[in-house]
Design a protein around this motif. Structure first.
Motif, short mmCIF file in Angstrom:
data_model
loop_
_atom_site.label_atom_id
_atom_site.label_comp_id
_atom_site.label_asym_id
_atom_site.label_seq_id
_atom_site.Cartn_x
_atom_site.Cartn_y
_atom_site.Cartn_z
N GLN A 1 36.35 38.44 44.86
CA GLN A 1 35.76 38.63 43.53
C GLN A 1 36.72 39.36 42.61
O GLN A 1 36.83 39.04 41.42
CB GLN A 1 34.45 39.40 43.66
N ARG A 2 37.43 40.33 43.17
CA ARG A 2 38.37 41.09 42.36
C ARG A 2 39.55 40.21 41.94
O ARG A 2 40.02 40.27 40.80
CB ARG A 2 38.86 42.31 43.14
N ASN A 3 40.05 39.39 42.86
CA ASN A 3 41.13 38.47 42.53
C ASN A 3 40.71 37.51 41.42
O ASN A 3 41.50 37.16 40.54
CB ASN A 3 41.54 37.67 43.76
N ALA A 4 39.45 37.08 41.47
CA ALA A 4 38.95 36.12 40.49
C ALA A 4 38.96 36.68 39.07
O ALA A 4 39.05 35.91 38.10
CB ALA A 4 37.54 35.66 40.86
N THR A 5 38.88 38.01 38.93
CA THR A 5 38.88 38.60 37.58
C THR A 5 40.19 38.34 36.85
O THR A 5 40.22 38.26 35.62
CB THR A 5 38.62 40.12 37.64
N LEU A 6 41.31 38.19 37.59
CA LEU A 6 42.59 37.88 36.96
C LEU A 6 42.89 36.39 36.99
O LEU A 6 43.51 35.86 36.06
CB LEU A 6 43.73 38.65 37.64
N ARG A 7 42.45 35.70 38.03
CA ARG A 7 42.72 34.26 38.14
C ARG A 7 42.03 33.46 37.04
O ARG A 7 42.43 32.34 36.72
CB ARG A 7 42.24 33.75 39.51
N ILE B 1 48.31 35.10 42.87
CA ILE B 1 47.06 35.81 43.14
C ILE B 1 46.15 34.85 43.90
O ILE B 1 45.55 33.94 43.31
CB ILE B 1 46.37 36.28 41.84
N PRO B 2 46.02 35.00 45.20
CA PRO B 2 45.26 34.03 46.00
C PRO B 2 43.75 34.17 45.78
O PRO B 2 43.26 35.22 45.37
CB PRO B 2 45.63 34.42 47.43
N ALA B 3 43.04 33.09 46.07
CA ALA B 3 41.58 33.12 45.97
C ALA B 3 40.97 33.89 47.14
O ALA B 3 39.95 34.57 47.00
CB ALA B 3 41.03 31.70 45.92
N VAL B 4 41.61 33.78 48.31
CA VAL B 4 41.12 34.45 49.52
C VAL B 4 41.93 35.73 49.75
O VAL B 4 43.13 35.76 49.49
CB VAL B 4 41.25 33.52 50.74
N ALA B 5 41.25 36.76 50.23
CA ALA B 5 41.89 38.06 50.42
C ALA B 5 43.07 38.00 51.38
O ALA B 5 42.99 37.37 52.44
CB ALA B 5 40.87 39.07 50.92
N THR B 6 44.16 38.67 51.02
CA THR B 6 45.28 38.87 51.93
C THR B 6 44.99 40.07 52.83
O THR B 6 44.02 40.81 52.62
CB THR B 6 46.57 39.12 51.15
N TYR C 1 45.20 48.35 42.85
CA TYR C 1 44.79 47.29 43.76
C TYR C 1 45.92 46.26 43.85
O TYR C 1 46.51 45.89 42.83
CB TYR C 1 43.51 46.63 43.24
N PRO C 2 46.25 45.78 45.05
CA PRO C 2 47.38 44.84 45.21
C PRO C 2 46.99 43.39 44.89
O PRO C 2 46.80 42.58 45.80
CB PRO C 2 47.75 45.02 46.68
N PHE C 3 46.90 43.06 43.62
CA PHE C 3 46.53 41.70 43.23
C PHE C 3 47.55 40.67 43.70
O PHE C 3 47.20 39.58 44.15
CB PHE C 3 46.41 41.60 41.70
N LEU C 4 48.84 41.00 43.57
CA LEU C 4 49.90 40.01 43.72
C LEU C 4 50.36 39.84 45.17
O LEU C 4 50.37 40.79 45.95
CB LEU C 4 51.11 40.43 42.89
N LEU C 5 50.73 38.59 45.50
CA LEU C 5 51.47 38.35 46.72
C LEU C 5 52.90 38.83 46.46
O LEU C 5 53.67 38.18 45.75
CB LEU C 5 51.46 36.86 47.05
#
Length: 216
Positions: free
Chosen positions: A84-90, A14-19, A197-201
Motif C-alpha cells: 500500500q505504501r509503494n502504491a502511494t508513489l507508483r 518501486i515494486p508493487a510487492v514488498a521487498t 521508508y525504502p521505496f526504491l530498489l
C-alpha cells in the motif's frame, strides 16, 4: 536537475510487492510485532476451533481457510502495508530523477509515542518517548525542491551542506510545476541511503543514475 523517467522505469524502481528491506521496515516496533502476534494467535485459534465444529457443514472449509489466514497475519500484514505504501508513489503519472545538493541540514526532536505510568508515589504521569530526526533541504540550480526526513543515526553526522544527493521526484503534472512526493535519497559521495521508508530498489536506482546522469 530533473530527468524524466521513461515508461516502465518507475514500476521497475518501486515494486508493487514488498521487498525484503521494505518488509523489515514494515514489521514496525517490537510492540507492533507483539500486537500482530496476539491478533494472529487469538484469531487463528478461535476460527480453527470453529472450523473443527463445522467440518461436517459447508462452512467448515471457509473457517479453516480463515484460521490459516489469521495465523499468517504476522507475515502478510507487513507485506500488505508495504504494498500500500509503494502504491502511494507508483500512482503518480510523472516521475523524474533528481540530482542536486543538500541545502541545509536540520535536526528536530519528535515525539514517537506517549503513555501514562505511575511514579514512585503512585501518581500517574505522562511519559513521552522522543527521537531525533534529521531533515535535509534539497535544491539544485533552479532553487528549492523539498525535504527528506528520517530518524537520525550516528552515521548521518557525516552529512553536510553541499553534499551531492539523488532521489526520485513524483508529480501529478508532466512539467513538475508542483511536486507531489520525494522518494528515499542516495548520497553517492558518502555511499549512504537516507529516508523514512525504502521505496526504491536501490541497486536498480544506482544503475539507472549511472546510465542517465553520469553519462550525460
Amino acid at each position: 536537475m530533473l530527468i524524466p523517467l521513461r515508461p516502465g522505469e518507475l514500476q521497475r524502481l518501486i515494486p508493487a510487492v514488498a521487498t525484503g528491506n521494505q518488509f523489515r521496515v514494515s514489521l514496525g516496533t517490537p510492540q507492533e510485532v507483539l500486537q500482530r502476534l496476539m491478533v494472529a494467535a487469538i484469531g487463528g485459534v478461535i476460527t480453527l476451533l470453529i472450523s473443527q465444529s463445522q467440518m461436517s457443514s459447508r462452512w467448515g472449509p471457509f473457517w479453516l481457510v480463515t484460521g490459516v489466514v489469521f495465523l499468517l497475519y504476522v507475515l502478510w500484514g507487513p507485506i500488505l502495508q508495504a504494498g500500500q505504501r509503494n502504491a502511494t508513489l507508483r500512482r503518480y503519472p510523472a516521475a523524474a530523477l533528481f540530482e542536486g545538493e543538500v541545502a541545509d541540514v536540520i535536526t528536530r526532536e519528535r515525539i514517537e509515542n506517549r503513555h501514562e505510568q505511575a511514579d514512585s508515589r503512585g501518581r500517574l504521569e505522562l511519559v513521552e518517548n522522543r527521537r531525533t530526526w534529521m531533515l535535509l533541504e534539497l535544491e539544485d540550480e533552479e532553487g528549492y525542491l523539498g525535504r527528506v526526513a528520517f530518524p537520525m543515526d550516528k552515521k548521518h553526522q557525516s552529512i553536510r551542506r553541499g553534499s551531492l544527493i539523488r532521489c526520485l521526484v513524483l508529480s501529478e503534472r508532466k512539467d513538475f510545476s508542483k511536486i507531489g512526493a520525494l522518494s528515499d535519497a542516495w548520497l553517492p559521495g558518502l555511499k549512504m541511503w537516507v529516508g523514512e521508508y525504502p521505496f526504491l530498489l536501490r541497486p536498480a536506482f544506482e544503475e539507472l543514475c549511472q546510465l542517465r546522469i553520469n553519462r550525460r
